[in-house]
Design a protein around this motif. Sequence first.
Motif, PDB file in Angstrom:
ATOM      1  N   LEU A   1      -0.054   4.941 -62.677  1.00 21.88           N
ATOM      2  CA  LEU A   1      -0.872   6.115 -62.947  1.00 21.88           C
ATOM      3  C   LEU A   1      -1.880   6.305 -61.817  1.00 21.88           C
ATOM      4  CD1 LEU A   1      -1.896   8.398 -64.777  1.00 21.88           C
ATOM      5  CD2 LEU A   1      -3.214   6.684 -66.047  1.00 21.88           C
ATOM      6  N   LEU A   2      -1.737   7.387 -61.067  1.00 20.07           N
ATOM      7  CA  LEU A   2      -2.600   7.632 -59.911  1.00 20.07           C
ATOM      8  C   LEU A   2      -3.925   8.236 -60.357  1.00 20.07           C
ATOM      9  CD1 LEU A   2       0.053   8.996 -57.395  1.00 20.07           C
ATOM     10  CD2 LEU A   2      -0.819   6.665 -57.617  1.00 20.07           C
ATOM     11  N   GLY A   3      -5.004   7.637 -59.879  1.00 14.54           N
ATOM     12  CA  GLY A   3      -6.332   7.993 -60.346  1.00 14.54           C
ATOM     13  C   GLY A   3      -6.873   9.289 -59.780  1.00 14.54           C
ATOM     14  N   THR A   4      -7.814   9.833 -60.516  1.00 14.27           N
ATOM     15  CA  THR A   4      -8.587  10.981 -60.071  1.00 14.27           C
ATOM     16  C   THR A   4      -9.862  11.025 -60.904  1.00 14.27           C
ATOM     17  OG1 THR A   4      -8.521  13.362 -59.624  1.00 14.27           O
ATOM     18  CG2 THR A   4      -7.546  12.637 -61.690  1.00 14.27           C
ATOM     19  N   SER A   5     -10.809  11.818 -60.499  1.00 12.52           N
ATOM     20  CA  SER A   5     -12.071  11.909 -61.226  1.00 12.52           C
ATOM     21  C   SER A   5     -11.880  12.617 -62.565  1.00 12.52           C
ATOM     22  CB  SER A   5     -13.096  12.675 -60.380  1.00 12.52           C
ATOM     23  OG  SER A   5     -14.277  12.898 -61.106  1.00 12.52           O
ATOM     24  N   LYS A   6     -12.616  12.170 -63.587  1.00 14.69           N
ATOM     25  CA  LYS A   6     -12.516  12.789 -64.908  1.00 14.69           C
ATOM     26  C   LYS A   6     -13.194  14.150 -64.948  1.00 14.69           C
ATOM     27  CE  LYS A   6     -13.217  11.960 -69.839  1.00 14.69           C
ATOM     28  NZ  LYS A   6     -13.546  10.977 -70.891  1.00 14.69           N
ATOM     29  N   TYR A   7     -14.202  14.323 -64.121  1.00 17.16           N
ATOM     30  CA  TYR A   7     -14.982  15.560 -64.166  1.00 17.16           C
ATOM     31  C   TYR A   7     -15.001  16.254 -62.803  1.00 17.16           C
ATOM     32  CZ  TYR A   7     -16.683  13.613 -68.560  1.00 17.16           C
ATOM     33  OH  TYR A   7     -16.757  13.088 -69.817  1.00 17.16           O
TER      34      TYR A   7
ATOM     35  N   THR B   1       7.449   3.792 -62.092  1.00 16.67           N
ATOM     36  CA  THR B   1       7.389   5.233 -62.318  1.00 16.67           C
ATOM     37  C   THR B   1       6.006   5.742 -61.946  1.00 16.67           C
ATOM     38  OG1 THR B   1       8.985   5.146 -64.144  1.00 16.67           O
ATOM     39  CG2 THR B   1       7.546   7.078 -64.036  1.00 16.67           C
ATOM     40  N   VAL B   2       5.936   6.614 -60.980  1.00 21.47           N
ATOM     41  CA  VAL B   2       4.666   7.215 -60.580  1.00 21.47           C
ATOM     42  C   VAL B   2       4.312   8.322 -61.573  1.00 21.47           C
ATOM     43  CG1 VAL B   2       3.401   8.398 -58.752  1.00 21.47           C
ATOM     44  CG2 VAL B   2       5.195   6.753 -58.170  1.00 21.47           C
ATOM     45  N   ILE B   3       3.041   8.392 -61.941  1.00 24.53           N
ATOM     46  CA  ILE B   3       2.592   9.400 -62.903  1.00 24.53           C
ATOM     47  C   ILE B   3       1.472  10.224 -62.281  1.00 24.53           C
ATOM     48  CG2 ILE B   3       1.717   9.830 -65.225  1.00 24.53           C
ATOM     49  CD1 ILE B   3       2.623   6.899 -65.874  1.00 24.53           C
ATOM     50  N   SER B   4       1.756  11.482 -62.027  1.00 25.30           N
ATOM     51  CA  SER B   4       0.765  12.420 -61.497  1.00 25.30           C
ATOM     52  C   SER B   4       1.367  13.824 -61.559  1.00 25.30           C
ATOM     53  CB  SER B   4       0.373  12.058 -60.046  1.00 25.30           C
ATOM     54  OG  SER B   4      -0.722  12.844 -59.617  1.00 25.30           O
TER      55      SER B   4
ATOM     56  N   ILE C   1      -3.069   1.349 -63.493  1.00 23.00           N
ATOM     57  CA  ILE C   1      -3.934   2.445 -63.050  1.00 23.00           C
ATOM     58  C   ILE C   1      -4.468   2.109 -61.665  1.00 23.00           C
ATOM     59  CG2 ILE C   1      -5.946   3.864 -63.573  1.00 23.00           C
ATOM     60  CD1 ILE C   1      -5.756   2.807 -66.462  1.00 23.00           C
ATOM     61  N   SER C   2      -4.199   2.970 -60.711  1.00 19.96           N
ATOM     62  CA  SER C   2      -4.652   2.732 -59.342  1.00 19.96           C
ATOM     63  C   SER C   2      -5.577   3.866 -58.920  1.00 19.96           C
ATOM     64  CB  SER C   2      -3.463   2.661 -58.382  1.00 19.96           C
ATOM     65  OG  SER C   2      -3.902   2.377 -57.073  1.00 19.96           O
ATOM     66  N   GLY C   3      -6.832   3.514 -58.660  1.00 23.54           N
ATOM     67  CA  GLY C   3      -7.788   4.549 -58.305  1.00 23.54           C
ATOM     68  C   GLY C   3      -8.954   4.016 -57.506  1.00 23.54           C
TER      69      GLY C   3
ATOM     70  N   ASP D   1      -5.956  -1.424 -60.728  1.00 23.79           N
ATOM     71  CA  ASP D   1      -6.052  -1.617 -59.279  1.00 23.79           C
ATOM     72  C   ASP D   1      -7.257  -0.805 -58.803  1.00 23.79           C
ATOM     73  OD1 ASP D   1      -5.839  -1.867 -56.579  1.00 23.79           O
ATOM     74  OD2 ASP D   1      -3.987  -0.701 -56.378  1.00 23.79           O
ATOM     75  N   TYR D   2      -8.312  -1.525 -58.445  1.00 28.19           N
ATOM     76  CA  TYR D   2      -9.567  -0.866 -58.083  1.00 28.19           C
ATOM     77  C   TYR D   2      -9.592  -0.398 -56.626  1.00 28.19           C
ATOM     78  CZ  TYR D   2     -11.285  -3.030 -62.397  1.00 28.19           C
ATOM     79  OH  TYR D   2     -11.462  -3.413 -63.705  1.00 28.19           O
ATOM     80  N   ALA D   3      -8.556  -0.697 -55.863  1.00 25.18           N
ATOM     81  CA  ALA D   3      -8.557  -0.366 -54.440  1.00 25.18           C
ATOM     82  C   ALA D   3      -7.526   0.705 -54.085  1.00 25.18           C
ATOM     83  CB  ALA D   3      -8.321  -1.626 -53.604  1.00 25.18           C
ATOM     84  N   GLY D   4      -7.271   1.594 -55.037  1.00 20.10           N
ATOM     85  CA  GLY D   4      -6.345   2.700 -54.758  1.00 20.10           C
ATOM     86  C   GLY D   4      -7.091   3.886 -54.167  1.00 20.10           C
ATOM     87  N   PHE D   5      -7.647   3.671 -52.994  1.00 22.50           N
ATOM     88  CA  PHE D   5      -8.489   4.699 -52.374  1.00 22.50           C
ATOM     89  C   PHE D   5      -7.676   5.909 -51.914  1.00 22.50           C
ATOM     90  CE2 PHE D   5     -10.636   0.606 -51.513  1.00 22.50           C
ATOM     91  CZ  PHE D   5     -11.746   0.813 -52.305  1.00 22.50           C
ATOM     92  N   ARG D   6      -6.416   5.664 -51.561  1.00 26.46           N
ATOM     93  CA  ARG D   6      -5.509   6.728 -51.139  1.00 26.46           C
ATOM     94  C   ARG D   6      -4.165   6.498 -51.805  1.00 26.46           C
ATOM     95  NH1 ARG D   6      -4.970   5.770 -45.036  1.00 26.46           N
ATOM     96  NH2 ARG D   6      -4.737   3.687 -45.916  1.00 26.46           N
ATOM     97  N   THR D   7      -3.318   7.491 -51.794  1.00 28.94           N
ATOM     98  CA  THR D   7      -1.988   7.335 -52.370  1.00 28.94           C
ATOM     99  C   THR D   7      -1.219   6.232 -51.655  1.00 28.94           C
ATOM    100  OG1 THR D   7      -2.009   9.706 -52.883  1.00 28.94           O
ATOM    101  CG2 THR D   7       0.110   8.568 -53.031  1.00 28.94           C
ATOM    102  N   LEU D   8      -1.378   6.142 -50.341  1.00 34.57           N
ATOM    103  CA  LEU D   8      -0.728   5.078 -49.579  1.00 34.57           C
ATOM    104  C   LEU D   8      -1.155   3.715 -50.087  1.00 34.57           C
ATOM    105  CD1 LEU D   8      -0.067   4.891 -45.795  1.00 34.57           C
ATOM    106  CD2 LEU D   8      -1.256   3.005 -46.893  1.00 34.57           C
TER     107      LEU D   8
END
Length: 213
Positions: A52-58, A144-147, A89-91, A121-128
């Motif tokens: 699950l690729l992270g993003t901001s909630k707000y 499975t990538v989720i986004s 979760i990577s974000g 995963d707390y170090a998912g700063f970029r998709t790479l």
Amino acid sequence: MINVKKIIYLFFTFCLVVILAVFIINSHITSSTSNGIYTKISEIPSRKVGLLLGTSKYISQHQLNLYYTYRIEAAVKLFKSGQIKYILISGDNGSKNYNEPEMMKKDLMKNGIPEDKIFLDYAGFRTLDSVLRAHKIFGLKTFTVISQKFHNERALYLAKNFGIHAIAFNAQDVNINYGFKTQLREKLARTKMMLDLVFGVQPKYLGDKIKIE
């Protein structure tokens, strides 16, 4: 003496070349990943782990980010349908006050996902970083990538280039007016991704291996 007309001509030629390059890169990424992207739960093959690729909630102090909401919904659907058994979760956790993985974990748990089925995963700063760390740190050869679709295409292209056998499930997208800036940034992000691949850019952080079981 400065030839103004020549400078203007060169400038517009350069802009045209850049626009053409961006268009070709985007078309290539979309076409080369289409067979690994799914929109229906009934059609997607099962995998042990969903990334699950992270993003901001707000978006702002009082406005929810629909990209976030729809990704959470997609991850919950995959898990409850049995198509994935764990969620990684990577974000971005770049500061004490900003922690995408923890926020997403809380919302997954509110939707009935057991805590022991969630890894962070707390170090998912970029998709790479997210894709390569899933492989190098969490030992995943497939997932499975989720986004959203545009993001999944970039993630799958990265995975393919690093020999990772990933597939993707599309979270619901947003309308063009809501997501225009994001879509524009995505075009530039894909171009930067190609440069990263050319120059062999690696994740910002690696570290100790973590086993998902």
